[in-house]
Design an enzyme around this catalytic site. Sequence first.
Site, PDB file in Angstrom:
ATOM      1  N   ASP A  63     -17.758  -9.846 -23.403  1.00  0.00           N
ATOM      2  CA  ASP A  63     -18.141 -10.064 -21.624  1.00  0.00           C
ATOM      3  C   ASP A  63     -19.609 -10.313 -21.794  1.00  0.00           C
ATOM      4  O   ASP A  63     -20.112 -11.348 -20.952  1.00  0.00           O
ATOM      5  CB  ASP A  63     -17.795  -8.867 -21.121  1.00  0.00           C
ATOM      6  CG  ASP A  63     -16.379  -8.400 -21.147  1.00  0.00           C
ATOM      7  OD1 ASP A  63     -15.555  -9.437 -21.272  1.00  0.00           O
ATOM      8  OD2 ASP A  63     -16.012  -7.269 -20.969  1.00  0.00           O
ATOM      9  N   LYS A 104     -10.220 -10.197 -17.748  1.00  0.00           N
ATOM     10  CA  LYS A 104     -10.566 -10.498 -19.016  1.00  0.00           C
ATOM     11  C   LYS A 104     -10.323 -11.688 -19.781  1.00  0.00           C
ATOM     12  O   LYS A 104     -10.960 -12.377 -20.329  1.00  0.00           O
ATOM     13  CB  LYS A 104      -9.929  -9.288 -19.677  1.00  0.00           C
ATOM     14  CG  LYS A 104     -10.515  -9.117 -21.339  1.00  0.00           C
ATOM     15  CD  LYS A 104     -11.807  -8.845 -21.278  1.00  0.00           C
ATOM     16  CE  LYS A 104     -12.387  -8.260 -22.738  1.00  0.00           C
ATOM     17  NZ  LYS A 104     -13.761  -7.851 -22.710  1.00  0.00           N
ATOM     18  N   HIS A 122       8.447  -7.914  -3.200  1.00  0.00           N
ATOM     19  CA  HIS A 122       7.072  -8.265  -4.071  1.00  0.00           C
ATOM     20  C   HIS A 122       7.086  -9.554  -4.809  1.00  0.00           C
ATOM     21  O   HIS A 122       7.646  -9.269  -6.119  1.00  0.00           O
ATOM     22  CB  HIS A 122       6.535  -6.976  -4.826  1.00  0.00           C
ATOM     23  CG  HIS A 122       6.165  -5.745  -4.023  1.00  0.00           C
ATOM     24  ND1 HIS A 122       4.709  -5.712  -3.619  1.00  0.00           N
ATOM     25  CD2 HIS A 122       6.932  -4.642  -3.548  1.00  0.00           C
ATOM     26  CE1 HIS A 122       4.806  -4.323  -3.139  1.00  0.00           C
ATOM     27  NE2 HIS A 122       6.097  -3.707  -3.069  1.00  0.00           N
ATOM     28  N   GLY A 174       0.895  -1.080   0.066  1.00  0.00           N
ATOM     29  CA  GLY A 174      -0.011   0.096   0.118  1.00  0.00           C
ATOM     30  C   GLY A 174       0.854   1.236  -0.045  1.00  0.00           C
ATOM     31  O   GLY A 174       1.889   1.232   0.512  1.00  0.00           O
ATOM     32  N   GLU A 192       5.019 -11.055  -6.520  1.00  0.00           N
ATOM     33  CA  GLU A 192       3.935 -11.065  -7.370  1.00  0.00           C
ATOM     34  C   GLU A 192       4.530 -10.503  -8.905  1.00  0.00           C
ATOM     35  O   GLU A 192       3.558 -10.712  -9.572  1.00  0.00           O
ATOM     36  CB  GLU A 192       2.663 -10.348  -6.798  1.00  0.00           C
ATOM     37  CG  GLU A 192       2.570  -8.834  -6.690  1.00  0.00           C
ATOM     38  CD  GLU A 192       3.147  -8.388  -5.433  1.00  0.00           C
ATOM     39  OE1 GLU A 192       2.963  -7.267  -5.001  1.00  0.00           O
ATOM     40  OE2 GLU A 192       3.626  -9.095  -4.655  1.00  0.00           O
ATOM     41  N   CYS A 235       5.233  -6.603   1.893  1.00  0.00           N
ATOM     42  CA  CYS A 235       5.669  -4.925   1.808  1.00  0.00           C
ATOM     43  C   CYS A 235       5.032  -4.304   3.025  1.00  0.00           C
ATOM     44  O   CYS A 235       5.028  -4.771   4.117  1.00  0.00           O
ATOM     45  CB  CYS A 235       5.390  -4.429   0.510  1.00  0.00           C
ATOM     46  SG  CYS A 235       6.404  -2.830   0.346  1.00  0.00           S
ATOM     47  N   TYR A 236       3.781  -3.548   2.720  1.00  0.00           N
ATOM     48  CA  TYR A 236       3.209  -2.592   3.723  1.00  0.00           C
ATOM     49  C   TYR A 236       2.589  -3.963   4.558  1.00  0.00           C
ATOM     50  O   TYR A 236       2.375  -3.730   5.678  1.00  0.00           O
ATOM     51  CB  TYR A 236       2.109  -1.894   3.091  1.00  0.00           C
ATOM     52  CG  TYR A 236       1.318  -1.172   4.288  1.00  0.00           C
ATOM     53  CD1 TYR A 236       1.527   0.257   4.607  1.00  0.00           C
ATOM     54  CD2 TYR A 236       0.065  -1.508   4.634  1.00  0.00           C
ATOM     55  CE1 TYR A 236       0.760   0.693   5.506  1.00  0.00           C
ATOM     56  CE2 TYR A 236      -0.810  -0.966   5.391  1.00  0.00           C
ATOM     57  CZ  TYR A 236      -0.326   0.434   5.672  1.00  0.00           C
ATOM     58  OH  TYR A 236      -0.996   1.035   6.742  1.00  0.00           O
TER      59      TYR A 236
END
Length: 373
Positions: free
Chosen positions: A227, A369, A169, A55, A171, A82-83
């Site tokens: 969609d 998506k 991080h 964050g 990710e 992290c945060y």
Amino acid sequence: MTRQTILILDFGSQYTQLIARRVRENKVFSKIIPYNMPAKEIAKLAPKGLILSGGPASVIGKKSPYPDKGIFKLGIPILGICYGMQVIAEMLGGRVKHSKEHEYGKQELFIDEIRDMFSHLPGNFTCWESHGDAVKKLPSGFIITAHTLNTPIAAMANKKRKIYGVQFHPEVTHTEKGNQILSNFLFKISGCLGRWTMQSFIKETQETIKKTVGRDKVVLGLSGGVDSSVAALLIHKAIGRNLRCIFIDNGLLRKDEPQQIKKIFRSMYHLNLDYVDRGKRFLIRLKGITDPEEKRKIIGAEFVRVFEEEAAKVKGVKYLAQGTLYPDVIESLSPTGAPSSRIKSHHNVGGLPQHMKLKLIEPLRELFKDEVR
């Protein structure tokens, strides 16, 4: 069917969606929730584990976002990124301070404890850091599991309580072994089985739609795009002819598009499809409007009005279905209450009036998506 879920507490990081994606790529369902969701509500969702995101705030700031302390009493594995790691440290008796040397970009990470989070990894590799604060004192019961040259506590763990933290991080692709680290948390620590797939999602979603709708009718705004088309076929397989699709010509379509849509969905897919030409009506509402954000809201509100008018002509309609996606919601407004900014309002999110006569069905709301494709 019981779906195994990893919940991600969103503290407003730009990477929060990426964490959710990485978890799903390991065939484990993930869901982003508010950072301050009460622990009792989290317990009702029966997650296999929690991930606390990064964050933009400083943990030691006066108005910094903090989670419900009750999450640490739920007895489920927790990973802070992290945060999120700094929040864990502060809340459990450790200490976070501003660092003299901030870390931004690639850093060399040195592993101090190879088990659990860092199983099957080399002793050092490149990771991606982005922080100005750092954990200076460990909470009771925690050990250091990794460090960098500038950050002595780059990762920590309380193995007994299954609470872990990483300052970097995992990710992002810049962290060389990031996916293996997340995989270790999902499978070795949280006990996930990795069985969530699009096939299981389709089956589960159709059963949910059947139970929700019953014998009532559903009206869906079909644009012909990926969609709304996928949403239409999912619902059609669940309730058959009780789905009524409405294709609205808003005066902004491509050449010959109305004829193509009618041919495809009436002849090929055998859907109940009504064609409604309201081009003049939309263009009148948009006349003189130049701000894109205002346009999206006007179009969204006008779509709903048309749907309600058309639905009133069909006996037994109680639901409005849409092809809303997860990114649509997150970009339009923070669905989690996180301290993040709106990117833009999607017309099917930002334009919806607060009081509608129809209940919403959004079968794709939890998908990205490419998952819909």
